[in-house]
Design an enzyme around this catalytic site. Sequence first.
Site, PDB file in Angstrom:
ATOM      1  N   HIS A 248      -7.825  -6.250  -2.071  1.00  0.00           N
ATOM      2  CA  HIS A 248      -6.815  -5.969  -1.006  1.00  0.00           C
ATOM      3  C   HIS A 248      -7.493  -6.187   0.267  1.00  0.00           C
ATOM      4  CE1 HIS A 248      -5.463  -2.780   1.871  1.00  0.00           C
ATOM      5  NE2 HIS A 248      -4.312  -3.421   1.797  1.00  0.00           N
TER       6      HIS A 248
ATOM      7  N   ASN B 166      -5.042   8.990   2.566  1.00  0.00           N
ATOM      8  CA  ASN B 166      -4.034   8.357   1.738  1.00  0.00           C
ATOM      9  C   ASN B 166      -4.332   8.639   0.337  1.00  0.00           C
ATOM     10  OD1 ASN B 166      -2.885   7.686   3.915  1.00  0.00           O
ATOM     11  ND2 ASN B 166      -3.436   5.282   3.835  1.00  0.00           N
TER      12      ASN B 166
ATOM     13  N   ILE C  45       5.909   0.193   7.684  1.00  0.00           N
ATOM     14  CA  ILE C  45       6.432  -0.834   6.570  1.00  0.00           C
ATOM     15  C   ILE C  45       7.602  -0.439   5.695  1.00  0.00           C
ATOM     16  CG2 ILE C  45       5.537  -1.794   4.251  1.00  0.00           C
ATOM     17  CD1 ILE C  45       2.501  -1.402   5.361  1.00  0.00           C
TER      18      ILE C  45
END
Length: 298
Positions: A153, A95, A13
């Site tokens: 999300h 993460n 990304i």
Amino acid sequence: MVKIALIGAAGQIGTPLSLLCKSSDLFDEISLYDLVHVPGIATDLMHIDTRAKVSGYLAEDSGLKKALTAADIVAITAGIARKPGMTRDDLFKTNASIIRDIFTEVAATCPGATCCVVTNPVNSTLPIAAETLKKVGVFEPSRLFGIPVIGGHSGATILPLYSQAEPPVNLSEEVLAGVINRVQFGGDEIVKSKNGAGSATTCMAYAGFRFVKAILAAKNGDSVTEEAFVYLPGIPGGKGIAAEIGVDFFAVKIELGKVGAVKALPIGKISENESQLLGVAIDDLKKNIATALSFMST
């Protein structure tokens, strides 16, 4: 002078996001940070004839601090991508630590920056970012955003509001249910189609860039409204929405201004089916947020 720091810029990304930022000619300075490759990516991008100076920093020699110094906007894409068979809870375990460590440095180096979190799973990583900033007294809800959606999300936390679409959507219940499911689980479709080689990346880079452009337009005095995942009680209009739906972190339409988020807008009138979807989304979000807060408490 406008500086953006892209954290995780060597990822699938981060790299296309770096290209979009450099080619846009919206920035005077772009700093890239990652564990590998970014000095070379920066050199490569400098061969594009736009005005931004691009620099790349690795972890050694306080690279993250150097990348963040004097940043006006910080976009975080750092972290691992979801692989086939990997749950978002599995993803979270890795993460979460990455986001905590990044925002510890953000708090110390550029606490006044506007921060956009793209790192999966945003339903949990954004609360971690907020808690990290809170712990050192520099949390400003109007300057911390997750990716633009309604609800949450991922999966069932995503709330497509087709009843509010213009022009109106005229689909049978069966067809609409299929469309809603594809919106909610489009990420899984991408993971499967890439045969384990990645997840949603280029489209996420575009989403991040679109939101960064919206922030810049608002800073320049334009009237801008975007969907974003935010800490509702800290934004004008958001406290009532949070009380109504029973969750503090949620994505709604946000009016942006020169200082960031200036108003959270109500979800508005929704259909009976969407109300049911909202209930499911809130239940899942509560679990995601609780997971993040539990991580930060230990």
